[in-house]
Design a protein around this motif. Structure first.
Motif, short mmCIF file in Angstrom:
data_model
loop_
_atom_site.label_atom_id
_atom_site.label_comp_id
_atom_site.label_asym_id
_atom_site.label_seq_id
_atom_site.Cartn_x
_atom_site.Cartn_y
_atom_site.Cartn_z
N ILE A 232 0.85 -1.21 0.00
CA ILE A 232 0.00 0.00 0.00
C ILE A 232 0.87 1.25 0.00
CG2 ILE A 232 -1.66 1.32 1.37
CD1 ILE A 232 -2.80 -1.38 2.32
N GLY A 233 1.95 1.23 0.82
CA GLY A 233 2.85 2.38 0.86
C GLY A 233 3.52 2.65 -0.48
N ARG A 234 3.98 1.58 -1.15
CA ARG A 234 4.61 1.74 -2.46
C ARG A 234 3.62 2.28 -3.48
NH1 ARG A 234 7.60 -3.14 -1.20
NH2 ARG A 234 5.93 -4.39 -2.13
N HIS A 235 2.39 1.80 -3.42
CA HIS A 235 1.37 2.26 -4.35
C HIS A 235 1.09 3.76 -4.15
CE1 HIS A 235 -2.09 2.09 -6.99
NE2 HIS A 235 -2.88 2.56 -6.02
N ARG A 236 0.97 4.19 -2.88
CA ARG A 236 0.71 5.60 -2.62
C ARG A 236 1.89 6.46 -3.04
NH1 ARG A 236 -2.08 5.04 3.43
NH2 ARG A 236 -4.13 4.29 2.66
N LYS A 237 3.09 5.98 -2.82
CA LYS A 237 4.28 6.72 -3.23
C LYS A 237 4.31 6.90 -4.74
CE LYS A 237 9.31 6.74 -2.77
NZ LYS A 237 10.49 6.01 -2.24
N THR A 238 3.95 5.83 -5.47
CA THR A 238 3.91 5.90 -6.93
C THR A 238 2.89 6.92 -7.40
OG1 THR A 238 4.56 3.57 -7.08
CG2 THR A 238 3.58 4.56 -9.04
N LEU A 239 1.72 6.94 -6.76
CA LEU A 239 0.69 7.91 -7.12
C LEU A 239 1.15 9.34 -6.87
CD1 LEU A 239 -2.58 6.18 -5.80
CD2 LEU A 239 -1.83 6.42 -8.17
N ARG A 240 1.87 9.57 -5.72
CA ARG A 240 2.37 10.92 -5.43
C ARG A 240 3.39 11.37 -6.47
NH1 ARG A 240 2.25 9.13 0.03
NH2 ARG A 240 4.49 8.66 -0.08
N LEU A 241 4.28 10.45 -6.86
CA LEU A 241 5.28 10.79 -7.87
C LEU A 241 4.62 11.14 -9.20
CD1 LEU A 241 8.01 8.09 -7.14
CD2 LEU A 241 8.20 10.55 -6.77
N LYS A 242 3.62 10.34 -9.59
CA LYS A 242 2.92 10.63 -10.85
C LYS A 242 2.22 11.97 -10.78
CE LYS A 242 2.10 5.88 -12.40
NZ LYS A 242 1.06 4.86 -12.70
N SER A 243 1.60 12.24 -9.62
CA SER A 243 0.89 13.52 -9.46
C SER A 243 1.86 14.69 -9.54
CB SER A 243 0.16 13.52 -8.12
OG SER A 243 -0.52 14.74 -7.91
N ASN A 244 3.04 14.55 -8.91
CA ASN A 244 4.04 15.62 -8.96
C ASN A 244 4.55 15.84 -10.38
OD1 ASN A 244 3.82 16.04 -6.22
ND2 ASN A 244 5.53 14.67 -5.70
N LEU A 245 4.75 14.76 -11.11
CA LEU A 245 5.22 14.89 -12.48
C LEU A 245 4.20 15.61 -13.36
CD1 LEU A 245 6.88 11.39 -13.03
CD2 LEU A 245 8.05 13.59 -12.92
N VAL A 246 2.92 15.26 -13.17
CA VAL A 246 1.87 15.91 -13.95
C VAL A 246 1.81 17.39 -13.61
CG1 VAL A 246 -0.63 16.02 -14.29
CG2 VAL A 246 0.50 13.80 -14.22
N TYR A 247 1.89 17.72 -12.31
CA TYR A 247 1.83 19.12 -11.89
C TYR A 247 3.02 19.89 -12.46
CZ TYR A 247 2.05 23.19 -8.83
OH TYR A 247 2.13 24.47 -8.33
#
Length: 257
Positions: A232-247
């Protein structure tokens, strides 16, 4: 229906195999040996269809004409509720595979609901109707074996991504099915109603299992929970990284504009 494939059935016969296969109701047969297409002496495309007096007949139409008066009741096999009796009509007919005519048995069986099952095969000419009906009914056992394998032995219980693992799984299921078949055969006289389900339940009792303590069970549960938390932690980290890249990409695009 494999019996419709005349190239397949002719190849089986040439290999010395004996078969009885289902055919469609509109499959064409001849009641006498058809002769090869004859040259007409006229121009145009030569004939390709064999010919015989009366022409070809759909097996359904042939059964409609003769089943009612010629069919008789035969016993297919014994069941838990007594002998299985069915009405059957069989006749010698001819089938053409495009190269030559081959003599066949046509076996027609009437089901309880009035529908009919049609099969063609190459058993010897002196084969009894009882034997033909028995051969035609063997599909029941094939379907039953698949049902036992899927519901009791885990044939359909796999999550694999490669053929090697699938082959291993199916091989183990086949070995399990062979084991249950041999056990039922050994107990045929003393326990005639023994089923695959009965054997799997007995194995759950008698197979040796290493006893587990309460601490061991709790430790394994904790390990699974920690692994799930990491996922779950790895999945959330991946989502945060993707969100930061999009921003970041949107910001750069606005700044560049």
């Amino acid at each position: 229906m494999y019996g419709n494939n005349t190239a397949f059935t002719s190849a089986l016969e040439d290999l010395g195999e004996v078969f009885l296969m289902d055919v469609a109701a509109n499959h064409q047969v001849w009641t006498s040996e058809p002769r090869a297409p004859q040259a007409t002496g006229r121009r145009g495309r030569p004939g390709t269809r064999p010919d015989a007096p009366g022409g070809p007949h759909a097996v359904e139409k042939l059964a409609e004409e003769r089943f009612g008066t010629l069919a008789r009741e035969v016993v297919v096999r014994s069941t838990a509720k007594g002998p299985l009796r069915v009405r059957v009509w069989a006749a010698r007919v001819w089938q053409h595979d495009g190269q030559k005519a081959r003599e066949r048995w046509l076996c027609v069986r009437e089901e309880a609901d009035g529908s009919r099952k049609y099969s063609l095969g190459n058993p010897p000419a002196d084969t009894s109707w009882e034997r033909l009906a028995f051969m035609q009914a063997q599909r029941f056992w094939i379907e039953r074996s698949f049902q036992d394998a899927k519901s009791e032995l885990g044939l359909a219980d796999y999550e694999l991504r490669g053929w090697t693992g699938w082959h291993h799984h199916v091989a183990l299921v086949c070995l399990s099915q062979l084991f249950t078949l041999l056990e039922r055969k050994l107990a045929r006289n003393s326990r005639p109603l023994l089923s695959v389900r009965d054997l799997t339940e007995l194995l759950e009792i008698y197979l040796p299992r290493r006893p587990r303590t309460e601490e061991e069970v709790l430790r394994k549960i904790s390990c699974r929970h920690r692994a799930r938390k990491r996922d779950i932690g790895r999945h959330r980290k991946t989502l945060r990284l993707k969100s930061n890249l999009v921003y970041q990409s949107r910001t750069n695009a606005v700044g560049g504009g």
